[in-house]
Design a protein around this motif. Sequence first.
Motif, PDB file in Angstrom:
ATOM      1  N   LEU A   1       1.105  -1.593   0.094  1.00  0.00           N
ATOM      2  CA  LEU A   1      -0.502  -0.127   0.142  1.00  0.00           C
ATOM      3  C   LEU A   1       1.077   1.201  -0.153  1.00  0.00           C
ATOM      4  O   LEU A   1       0.506   2.260  -0.572  1.00  0.00           O
ATOM      5  CB  LEU A   1      -0.909   0.047   1.077  1.00  0.00           C
ATOM      6  CG  LEU A   1      -1.519   1.335   1.192  1.00  0.00           C
ATOM      7  CD1 LEU A   1      -3.033   1.357  -0.092  1.00  0.00           C
ATOM      8  CD2 LEU A   1      -2.528   0.862   2.853  1.00  0.00           C
ATOM      9  N   LEU A   2       1.664   0.896   0.654  1.00  0.00           N
ATOM     10  CA  LEU A   2       2.886   2.759   1.169  1.00  0.00           C
ATOM     11  C   LEU A   2       3.383   2.618  -0.231  1.00  0.00           C
ATOM     12  O   LEU A   2       3.363   3.500  -1.084  1.00  0.00           O
ATOM     13  CB  LEU A   2       4.411   2.584   1.943  1.00  0.00           C
ATOM     14  CG  LEU A   2       3.272   2.468   3.249  1.00  0.00           C
ATOM     15  CD1 LEU A   2       4.943   2.058   3.933  1.00  0.00           C
ATOM     16  CD2 LEU A   2       2.687   3.482   3.610  1.00  0.00           C
ATOM     17  N   VAL A   3       3.877   1.377  -1.333  1.00  0.00           N
ATOM     18  CA  VAL A   3       4.101   1.742  -2.442  1.00  0.00           C
ATOM     19  C   VAL A   3       3.206   2.301  -3.469  1.00  0.00           C
ATOM     20  O   VAL A   3       3.468   3.289  -4.691  1.00  0.00           O
ATOM     21  CB  VAL A   3       4.505   0.298  -2.773  1.00  0.00           C
ATOM     22  CG1 VAL A   3       5.220   0.444  -4.873  1.00  0.00           C
ATOM     23  CG2 VAL A   3       6.118  -0.056  -2.723  1.00  0.00           C
ATOM     24  N   VAL A   4       1.717   1.692  -3.445  1.00  0.00           N
ATOM     25  CA  VAL A   4       1.032   2.238  -4.835  1.00  0.00           C
ATOM     26  C   VAL A   4       1.226   4.141  -4.011  1.00  0.00           C
ATOM     27  O   VAL A   4       0.499   4.721  -4.955  1.00  0.00           O
ATOM     28  CB  VAL A   4      -0.240   1.380  -4.281  1.00  0.00           C
ATOM     29  CG1 VAL A   4      -1.603   2.045  -4.992  1.00  0.00           C
ATOM     30  CG2 VAL A   4      -0.078   0.602  -4.313  1.00  0.00           C
ATOM     31  N   LEU A   5       1.500   4.373  -2.678  1.00  0.00           N
ATOM     32  CA  LEU A   5       0.585   5.631  -2.194  1.00  0.00           C
ATOM     33  C   LEU A   5       1.824   6.237  -2.685  1.00  0.00           C
ATOM     34  O   LEU A   5       1.365   7.550  -3.428  1.00  0.00           O
ATOM     35  CB  LEU A   5       0.497   5.467  -0.990  1.00  0.00           C
ATOM     36  CG  LEU A   5      -0.299   4.969   0.033  1.00  0.00           C
ATOM     37  CD1 LEU A   5      -0.445   5.167   1.400  1.00  0.00           C
ATOM     38  CD2 LEU A   5      -2.186   6.328  -0.850  1.00  0.00           C
ATOM     39  N   GLU A   6       3.080   5.937  -3.489  1.00  0.00           N
ATOM     40  CA  GLU A   6       4.289   7.327  -4.026  1.00  0.00           C
ATOM     41  C   GLU A   6       4.215   7.281  -4.962  1.00  0.00           C
ATOM     42  O   GLU A   6       4.014   8.138  -5.545  1.00  0.00           O
ATOM     43  CB  GLU A   6       5.510   5.647  -3.033  1.00  0.00           C
ATOM     44  CG  GLU A   6       5.864   6.006  -1.746  1.00  0.00           C
ATOM     45  CD  GLU A   6       6.136   7.902  -1.233  1.00  0.00           C
ATOM     46  OE1 GLU A   6       6.543   8.061  -2.389  1.00  0.00           O
ATOM     47  OE2 GLU A   6       5.677   7.297   0.164  1.00  0.00           O
ATOM     48  N   ALA A   7       3.748   6.077  -5.694  1.00  0.00           N
ATOM     49  CA  ALA A   7       3.191   5.865  -7.017  1.00  0.00           C
ATOM     50  C   ALA A   7       2.316   7.281  -7.386  1.00  0.00           C
ATOM     51  O   ALA A   7       2.391   8.317  -8.081  1.00  0.00           O
ATOM     52  CB  ALA A   7       2.572   4.937  -7.696  1.00  0.00           C
ATOM     53  N   TYR A   8       0.964   7.088  -6.299  1.00  0.00           N
ATOM     54  CA  TYR A   8       0.191   8.314  -6.365  1.00  0.00           C
ATOM     55  C   TYR A   8      -0.104   9.434  -6.708  1.00  0.00           C
ATOM     56  O   TYR A   8       0.391   9.844  -7.157  1.00  0.00           O
ATOM     57  CB  TYR A   8      -1.158   7.729  -5.672  1.00  0.00           C
ATOM     58  CG  TYR A   8      -2.445   8.195  -5.723  1.00  0.00           C
ATOM     59  CD1 TYR A   8      -3.268   8.383  -6.353  1.00  0.00           C
ATOM     60  CD2 TYR A   8      -2.577   9.443  -4.442  1.00  0.00           C
ATOM     61  CE1 TYR A   8      -4.690   9.427  -6.957  1.00  0.00           C
ATOM     62  CE2 TYR A   8      -3.354   9.912  -5.393  1.00  0.00           C
ATOM     63  CZ  TYR A   8      -4.760  10.204  -5.466  1.00  0.00           C
ATOM     64  OH  TYR A   8      -5.726  10.408  -5.981  1.00  0.00           O
ATOM     65  N   LYS A   9       1.283   9.595  -5.297  1.00  0.00           N
ATOM     66  CA  LYS A   9       1.704  11.328  -5.109  1.00  0.00           C
ATOM     67  C   LYS A   9       2.511  11.663  -6.403  1.00  0.00           C
ATOM     68  O   LYS A   9       2.670  12.527  -6.809  1.00  0.00           O
ATOM     69  CB  LYS A   9       2.673  11.337  -3.723  1.00  0.00           C
ATOM     70  CG  LYS A   9       1.547  11.314  -2.806  1.00  0.00           C
ATOM     71  CD  LYS A   9       2.413  10.752  -2.130  1.00  0.00           C
ATOM     72  CE  LYS A   9       2.036  10.393  -0.500  1.00  0.00           C
ATOM     73  NZ  LYS A   9       2.850  10.602   1.309  1.00  0.00           N
ATOM     74  N   LYS A  10       3.198  10.595  -7.018  1.00  0.00           N
ATOM     75  CA  LYS A  10       3.982  11.331  -8.360  1.00  0.00           C
ATOM     76  C   LYS A  10       3.054  10.968  -9.598  1.00  0.00           C
ATOM     77  O   LYS A  10       3.341  12.308 -10.672  1.00  0.00           O
ATOM     78  CB  LYS A  10       4.794  10.418  -8.498  1.00  0.00           C
ATOM     79  CG  LYS A  10       5.890   9.823  -7.732  1.00  0.00           C
ATOM     80  CD  LYS A  10       7.678   8.842  -8.166  1.00  0.00           C
ATOM     81  CE  LYS A  10       8.014   8.605  -6.886  1.00  0.00           C
ATOM     82  NZ  LYS A  10       9.229   7.947  -7.001  1.00  0.00           N
ATOM     83  N   LEU A  11       1.677  10.243 -10.301  1.00  0.00           N
ATOM     84  CA  LEU A  11       1.131  10.315 -10.719  1.00  0.00           C
ATOM     85  C   LEU A  11       0.309  11.886 -10.978  1.00  0.00           C
ATOM     86  O   LEU A  11       0.053  12.527 -11.697  1.00  0.00           O
ATOM     87  CB  LEU A  11       0.253   9.299 -11.234  1.00  0.00           C
ATOM     88  CG  LEU A  11       1.099   8.196 -11.889  1.00  0.00           C
ATOM     89  CD1 LEU A  11      -0.206   7.272 -11.120  1.00  0.00           C
ATOM     90  CD2 LEU A  11       1.570   8.182 -12.752  1.00  0.00           C
ATOM     91  N   LEU A  12       0.136  12.510  -9.452  1.00  0.00           N
ATOM     92  CA  LEU A  12      -0.562  13.840  -9.341  1.00  0.00           C
ATOM     93  C   LEU A  12       0.024  15.296  -9.698  1.00  0.00           C
ATOM     94  O   LEU A  12      -0.159  15.961  -9.672  1.00  0.00           O
ATOM     95  CB  LEU A  12      -1.358  13.595  -7.898  1.00  0.00           C
ATOM     96  CG  LEU A  12      -1.838  12.916  -7.111  1.00  0.00           C
ATOM     97  CD1 LEU A  12      -2.775  13.090  -5.798  1.00  0.00           C
ATOM     98  CD2 LEU A  12      -3.214  13.281  -8.239  1.00  0.00           C
ATOM     99  N   ILE A  13       1.645  14.771  -9.462  1.00  0.00           N
ATOM    100  CA  ILE A  13       2.474  15.868  -9.215  1.00  0.00           C
ATOM    101  C   ILE A  13       2.745  16.269 -10.941  1.00  0.00           C
ATOM    102  O   ILE A  13       2.186  17.480 -11.442  1.00  0.00           O
ATOM    103  CB  ILE A  13       3.556  15.386  -8.817  1.00  0.00           C
ATOM    104  CG1 ILE A  13       3.459  16.001  -7.211  1.00  0.00           C
ATOM    105  CG2 ILE A  13       5.182  16.814  -9.504  1.00  0.00           C
ATOM    106  CD1 ILE A  13       4.739  15.598  -6.311  1.00  0.00           C
ATOM    107  N   ASP A  14       2.562  14.851 -11.295  1.00  0.00           N
ATOM    108  CA  ASP A  14       2.421  15.018 -13.160  1.00  0.00           C
ATOM    109  C   ASP A  14       0.820  15.556 -13.480  1.00  0.00           C
ATOM    110  O   ASP A  14       1.328  15.892 -15.158  1.00  0.00           O
ATOM    111  CB  ASP A  14       2.958  14.091 -13.829  1.00  0.00           C
ATOM    112  CG  ASP A  14       4.603  13.547 -13.685  1.00  0.00           C
ATOM    113  OD1 ASP A  14       5.292  14.672 -13.306  1.00  0.00           O
ATOM    114  OD2 ASP A  14       4.932  11.843 -13.345  1.00  0.00           O
ATOM    115  N   VAL A  15      -0.058  15.704 -13.690  1.00  0.00           N
ATOM    116  CA  VAL A  15      -1.301  15.866 -14.222  1.00  0.00           C
ATOM    117  C   VAL A  15      -1.080  16.688 -14.378  1.00  0.00           C
ATOM    118  O   VAL A  15      -0.957  17.995 -13.475  1.00  0.00           O
ATOM    119  CB  VAL A  15      -2.061  14.926 -13.102  1.00  0.00           C
ATOM    120  CG1 VAL A  15      -4.026  15.466 -13.526  1.00  0.00           C
ATOM    121  CG2 VAL A  15      -1.907  13.624 -12.993  1.00  0.00           C
TER     122      VAL A  15
END
Length: 509
Positions: free
Chosen positions: A480-494
């Motif tokens: 779950l922590l790995v998925v959350l980190e990936a999600y945060k990175k995607l929000l920055i690029d959106v």
Amino acid sequence: MDPESLRRCMSFGFSDKQSGLSIGQYGNGFKTSTMRLGADVIVFSRSKKERAFTQSIGLLSYTFLRETGCDDIIVPTADYEFDELTDSFKRLYRNDEKHFSSNLSTILEWSPFNTEGKLLAQFNDIGHHGTKIIIFNLWLNDDGNIELDFQSDAKDIMISEAQRQVQKNKLDSKQVANRLRFSLRAYISILYLRIPQNFRIVLRGEVVKPHNIANDLIYRECILYKPHVCGVSEASIVTTIGFLDGAPNVNVHGFNVYHKNRLILPYWKVANNSYGKGRGVVGVLETNFIKPTHDKQDFEKSVLYQRLESRLKEMTYEYWDLHCHLVGYYNKKKPTAPSPSALVCQMPQLGTSSSLDLVETDHFTPANLERTTLITASTQPVSCVTPTDLKRDGSMQTGLPHKRKHENQVAATEEKVQILSNLSGSRSIKENKVSGSGVQPILDIKAMILKNKELRDQCLEYEETEKQLMQKAKKLRAELLVVLEAYKKLLIDVIPVEDVKTETVDHFI
């Protein structure tokens, strides 16, 4: 061994063995064992794998290192490869011809073979694959004689002066326990607990016959031991225990402890028999849950090791008390039927992890029924009331008549048995009261033992399930922590949706 395998074998600290599958894991066994016997060793090994047919020579020489003053350990090797055109072996240069010649000259100078032809002749009796090890410049004892004796027995290798010492002490040299002190054949015969069908050891031209120590025992019993650490049960082991054939005329005792089929401790003396108790009692067991030391001559002094030592000591004394009269010993403390108070003292222990269960006996007697009750109890001490404690109690010093004291004891015993029955969850003990003899029905006791064992098994299953669930939850949290980190990175690029719409309209305009 091929050339690479030979170099790994003769180098220090290299091992590709899996510690869970074999006993070797440090990569120093070959070197330390050969250097203990002699100063120098030369190895000849031939390998045929697929299309590669090679033969290699390696020299590990303490004499060479000492005489030349080398600071590092140098192991010269020479390799040869089979040439199909000439139908013979030719030199195999791993580096260059100069390096090969230097290694070969060192081997010829410091080995028993002074020419390359004599060196290669050692492969004649190896066949297509195999290894020959020659140890030379054997060590001398304090008297200046070779430590190993090759003259006394043409089919054996002895330790010098050891056999005379055994005979001087008037020990039976026919017993394996005494012969392994000076006989290599005797030691090898018990070195492995089980010998595979395609495996054999030949000593001086004669096959060594495997010897099972358990076959030397009389009045044998097999006892199951389940060590527990932090509530987790380790692998169960079965100990075969009995009197050595010839008791009481043999002064041999102790346990033969194997690890992954290899003997580590022969006749381990866990019990102090200076006053005779335990004399002649021998056991055999295989323990894979404790680790041996690097020289395979002892075990690491862990908590499991200490618990095993204590349990084997208790096992020795328990077995002695029950069976010593069968071989002619006089036991001052003869085993008797347990009293009601003794049963009450033992039964609370059954709720804990049982460390010893009786598996099998060669003879079934009323004494063995008692053995079953005593041996399934845990070794944890439990306070209980004894006649001595009753005398110390102030309430027992009021001068009550003897009959009155007896009635109070019976009443107290009945109350304790009733409490035990309720705690164990088994069927309540029937209304038949404890008689004057003080012997509780054995069926009720066995039922309570079985019930407690069933509850313990369920408890262990629940603990194991809980442990697995905790590990699964930990793994899911990490994912779950790995998925959350990936999600945060995607929000920055959106890019915000409104900006995208504005850019699209401007483009069309």
